[in-house]
Design an enzyme around this catalytic site. Structure first.
Site, short mmCIF file in Angstrom:
data_model
loop_
_atom_site.label_atom_id
_atom_site.label_comp_id
_atom_site.label_asym_id
_atom_site.label_seq_id
_atom_site.Cartn_x
_atom_site.Cartn_y
_atom_site.Cartn_z
N GLU A 77 1.07 -4.91 23.17
CA GLU A 77 1.80 -3.54 23.54
C GLU A 77 1.11 -3.03 24.85
O GLU A 77 -0.10 -3.13 24.76
CB GLU A 77 1.52 -2.73 22.33
CG GLU A 77 2.40 -3.19 21.25
CD GLU A 77 2.12 -2.22 19.89
OE1 GLU A 77 1.64 -0.96 19.95
OE2 GLU A 77 2.52 -2.62 18.91
N ARG A 98 1.21 -4.28 12.38
CA ARG A 98 0.78 -4.45 13.70
C ARG A 98 1.38 -5.86 14.35
O ARG A 98 1.99 -6.58 13.33
CB ARG A 98 -0.95 -4.65 13.41
CG ARG A 98 -1.52 -3.45 13.21
CD ARG A 98 -1.52 -2.51 14.50
NE ARG A 98 -2.32 -0.94 14.04
CZ ARG A 98 -1.74 -0.07 13.71
NH1 ARG A 98 -0.39 -0.07 13.40
NH2 ARG A 98 -2.45 0.91 13.42
N HIS A 132 6.55 1.14 19.33
CA HIS A 132 5.36 1.78 18.30
C HIS A 132 5.46 2.95 17.89
O HIS A 132 4.66 3.79 18.33
CB HIS A 132 4.08 1.24 18.72
CG HIS A 132 2.97 1.10 17.80
ND1 HIS A 132 1.89 0.15 17.86
CD2 HIS A 132 2.93 1.82 16.63
CE1 HIS A 132 1.12 0.53 16.85
NE2 HIS A 132 1.59 1.35 16.18
N GLY A 161 0.88 -1.15 -0.07
CA GLY A 161 -0.03 -0.04 0.04
C GLY A 161 0.93 1.17 -0.11
O GLY A 161 2.12 1.15 -0.63
#
Lengths: 282, 282
Positions: free
Chosen positions: B229, B200, B247, B121
């Site tokens: 997380e 993710r 993250h 993407g």
């Protein structure tokens, strides 16, 4: 005693720094008879060595651009690390702070940063090529403007620094370039300025750099080289905005393979009077 | 109580994860009246909220590509870090080992590595653009072959892994993509394989990844995201070939500025029936 076969191999004088143990020495010996001053007793006793062999010496240089991509890769890694705080974030995770304190503070964006490259030789050009793909805006300083290069040229490092967010230092160390990144240059880069050094430690006035970083007068620094290696100024160890690397810009096995190939090809060409694959200009 | 002026502003429902405290909320409130379910009591009690407002809801999505360059930058940083051992080298310097033990062990070259991108993407495309400038060889996996893309496409992640030295995981997390990088995929990547995850955590079977890394059946990993997380598997902390990041792929102030601009422009366009600046396809 050398065998007859060995005597027929071309004689090659090896010129290397003492801590550069080139891993392909044995394979080179299948093509050439190597004379390495560092194998002498005492090692490096080159004066008597040169006087004994001076009559038969022809000079060549085999190095070229084999190392440039690796150095450029590390320069980019250091820059992203400083801006995006990768090493600091890693320590945050390792120290259990992510769980205890929550989100990690923001870093800075790479795209749009004005990167001034000090020395646009083969390494600098590789760095420019990479950083363009990140959306950085490149300009450079070198002794002469390079007609084939599209980036703005600055005649001196001071003007380059005034017009840059980041200085990447990768020129050769000579008497003229020693401390080329002086206190004045760093101050003109400004409080949001970042300095990356993958050239040689002495290109930057290290004492002044440390002071500016300690006082928060630069945004950060990524340093692979230092003035008195392997000694690194201890003050830098506690700064979260400084990334330190043990002079390993040039050090991948693939790079040594490429170097071995290049050196062998160059020496073979040299001894058969053919053009060299790479020529180092002095 | 809302003032009359506020009542005249268009009503915007905010959909955000609880830990995303968007810094420009107050500025958005100068243009729109924001309804944020997380401001409700109890926070996130969306069922009653939606049932109360369902009649008046029109849907829009404002996100687009504002974050993609930042995520791509971090992915590249993690990859160079793992291959060239930047974080490990930094610990070597900080720990005083450079002075005590001498040269730092070699890392691996970036150029020539076959990088398989899982999900091409806007983030994957930005990663590809950057890694091409380092001389990496790109291929990708996505549901459908993208006609405008020059890179080889693999129908499934397993085939992509077999033909790659590095997997960069950056697709969306859906029921289909959960654990898309399974134990089998990682084993087919091979012992010299490197895994980078900026998508993710649950895209990778994390338990299996940890086991493979602990047993030395992968060359290394660079992870910005994790299954639970902010908990990070402790076994990874002692591995020199693993780089961990809290993250923070998407987190630069410049990026939030761009996002604010985009969201404001999109919402204004939406309420005046003009074309959106960016459209998210579901």
């Amino acid at each position: 005693m050398a065998t007859v076969e060995e005597e027929e191999l071309p004689l090659v004088l090896v010129h290397r720094p003492p801590n550069f143990n080139f891993p392909f020495k044995h394979r080179l010996q299948t093509h050439f008879r190597l004379l390495d001053p560092l194998d002498l007793d005492p090692p490096g006793s080159t004066n008597s060595f040169f006087s004994r062999h001076s009559a038969s010496i022809r000079t060549s240089a085999a190095a070229g651009k084999a190392f440039s991509p690796d150095v450029a890769d590390l320069a980019v890694a250091l820059l992203i690390d400083v801006l995006r705080r990768v090493s600091a974030g890693f320590r945050y995770v390792r120290g259990g702070l992510w769980t205890r304190n929550g989100e990690f503070p923001l870093g800075f964006k790479l795209g749009g940063k004005r990167v001034g490259i000090v020395g646009l030789g083969s390494i600098g050009s590789e760095i420019a090529k990479r950083l363009e793909s990140f959306g950085c805006v490149i300009s450079y300083n070198s002794r002469r403007k390079k007609p084939s290069v599209p980036f703005p040229w600055y005649k001196n490092v001071y003007d380059l620094a005034v017009n840059s967010d980041v200085l990447v230092v990768c020129c050769a160390l000579t008497e003229e370039t020693r401390h080329i990144v002086s206190k004045d240059v760093m101050i003109s880069l400004g409080k949001e300025g970042v300095i990356i050094n993958v050239g040689r430690g002495a290109l930057i006035d290290e004492k002044e750099l440390v002071q500016l970083l300690v006082r928060g007068e630069l945004r950060g620094a990524g340093l692979d080289v230092f003035e008195n290696e392997p000694d690194v100024p201890q003050e830098l160890f506690s700064l979260d905005n400084v990334v330190l690397s043990p002079h390993c810009a040039v050090a991948t096995p693939e790079c040594f393979d490429a170097l071995e190939e290049l050196i062998t090809a160059n020496l073979k060409a040299f001894f058969s009077n053919k053009p060299l694959q790479s020529v180092v200009e002095f």
